[in-house]
Motif scaffolding. Structure first.
Motif, PDB file in Angstrom:
ATOM      1  N   VAL A  42       0.845  -1.205   0.000  1.00  0.00           N
ATOM      2  CA  VAL A  42       0.000   0.000   0.000  1.00  0.00           C
ATOM      3  C   VAL A  42       0.874   1.247   0.000  1.00  0.00           C
ATOM      4  CG1 VAL A  42      -1.653   1.340   1.364  1.00  0.00           C
ATOM      5  CG2 VAL A  42      -1.974  -1.124   1.065  1.00  0.00           C
ATOM      6  N   THR A  43       1.932   1.245   0.806  1.00  0.00           N
ATOM      7  CA  THR A  43       2.837   2.400   0.862  1.00  0.00           C
ATOM      8  C   THR A  43       3.465   2.653  -0.498  1.00  0.00           C
ATOM      9  OG1 THR A  43       3.310   1.974   3.188  1.00  0.00           O
ATOM     10  CG2 THR A  43       4.878   3.356   1.986  1.00  0.00           C
ATOM     11  N   MET A  44       3.938   1.599  -1.146  1.00  0.00           N
ATOM     12  CA  MET A  44       4.553   1.774  -2.461  1.00  0.00           C
ATOM     13  C   MET A  44       3.544   2.263  -3.494  1.00  0.00           C
ATOM     14  SD  MET A  44       7.211  -1.414  -2.669  1.00  0.00           S
ATOM     15  CE  MET A  44       7.730  -1.033  -4.329  1.00  0.00           C
ATOM     16  N   GLY A  45       2.278   1.897  -3.324  1.00  0.00           N
ATOM     17  CA  GLY A  45       1.243   2.344  -4.250  1.00  0.00           C
ATOM     18  C   GLY A  45       0.813   3.781  -4.018  1.00  0.00           C
ATOM     19  N   LYS A  46       0.882   4.241  -2.785  1.00  0.00           N
ATOM     20  CA  LYS A  46       0.380   5.578  -2.442  1.00  0.00           C
ATOM     21  C   LYS A  46       1.449   6.669  -2.485  1.00  0.00           C
ATOM     22  CE  LYS A  46      -3.852   4.438  -1.213  1.00  0.00           C
ATOM     23  NZ  LYS A  46      -5.045   4.986  -1.791  1.00  0.00           N
ATOM     24  N   ILE A  47       2.681   6.332  -2.143  1.00  0.00           N
ATOM     25  CA  ILE A  47       3.746   7.344  -2.069  1.00  0.00           C
ATOM     26  C   ILE A  47       4.731   7.093  -3.205  1.00  0.00           C
ATOM     27  CG2 ILE A  47       5.561   8.342  -0.627  1.00  0.00           C
ATOM     28  CD1 ILE A  47       4.017   7.255   1.815  1.00  0.00           C
ATOM     29  N   ARG A  48       4.766   8.014  -4.123  1.00  0.00           N
ATOM     30  CA  ARG A  48       5.604   7.857  -5.315  1.00  0.00           C
ATOM     31  C   ARG A  48       7.091   7.733  -5.016  1.00  0.00           C
ATOM     32  NH1 ARG A  48       3.533  11.757 -10.099  1.00  0.00           N
ATOM     33  NH2 ARG A  48       1.491  11.392  -9.249  1.00  0.00           N
ATOM     34  N   GLU A  49       7.539   8.402  -3.954  1.00  0.00           N
ATOM     35  CA  GLU A  49       8.962   8.404  -3.618  1.00  0.00           C
ATOM     36  C   GLU A  49       9.443   7.055  -3.086  1.00  0.00           C
ATOM     37  OE1 GLU A  49       6.830  10.755  -2.358  1.00  0.00           O
ATOM     38  OE2 GLU A  49       7.329  12.316  -3.790  1.00  0.00           O
ATOM     39  N   VAL A  50       8.533   6.212  -2.647  1.00  0.00           N
ATOM     40  CA  VAL A  50       8.909   4.898  -2.124  1.00  0.00           C
ATOM     41  C   VAL A  50       8.909   3.909  -3.292  1.00  0.00           C
ATOM     42  CG1 VAL A  50       8.334   3.053  -0.513  1.00  0.00           C
ATOM     43  CG2 VAL A  50       7.935   5.414   0.129  1.00  0.00           C
TER      44      VAL A  50
END
Length: 80
Positions: A42-50
């Motif tokens: 979810v983090t990789m999908g929501k935050i482009r920098e990750v």
């Protein structure tokens, strides 16, 4: 959590400090692998920098933090 479930089903008699180590290793170790946890996906999908590259660049810090935390749990666990 399959590892925790397997230990519970095996009905192994373990002291509390060993349970703390097992839970720390399973929960924190599982989330250490970003693609192995729902939160990481979810983090990789929501935050482009990750991205996977930022993850690999910072992996040494993650392992260090995990190792320090495991050591703290090992030292403090018997005091419980």
């Amino acid at each position: 959590m399959p590892l925790t479930a397997a230990v519970l089903k095996a009905d192994i008699d373990m002291p509390e400090h060993q349970w703390l180590l097992l839970i720390y290793a399973v929960v924190m170790g599982g989330t250490l692998i970003i693609t192995g946890s729902a939160a990481g996906i979810v983090t990789m999908g929501k935050i482009r920098e990750v991205t996977m590259m930022t993850y690999f660049r910072n992996f040494a810090y993650l392992v260090l933090a995990y190792s320090v935390g495991f050591g703290v749990v090992m030292m403090l666990g018997p005091l419980v």
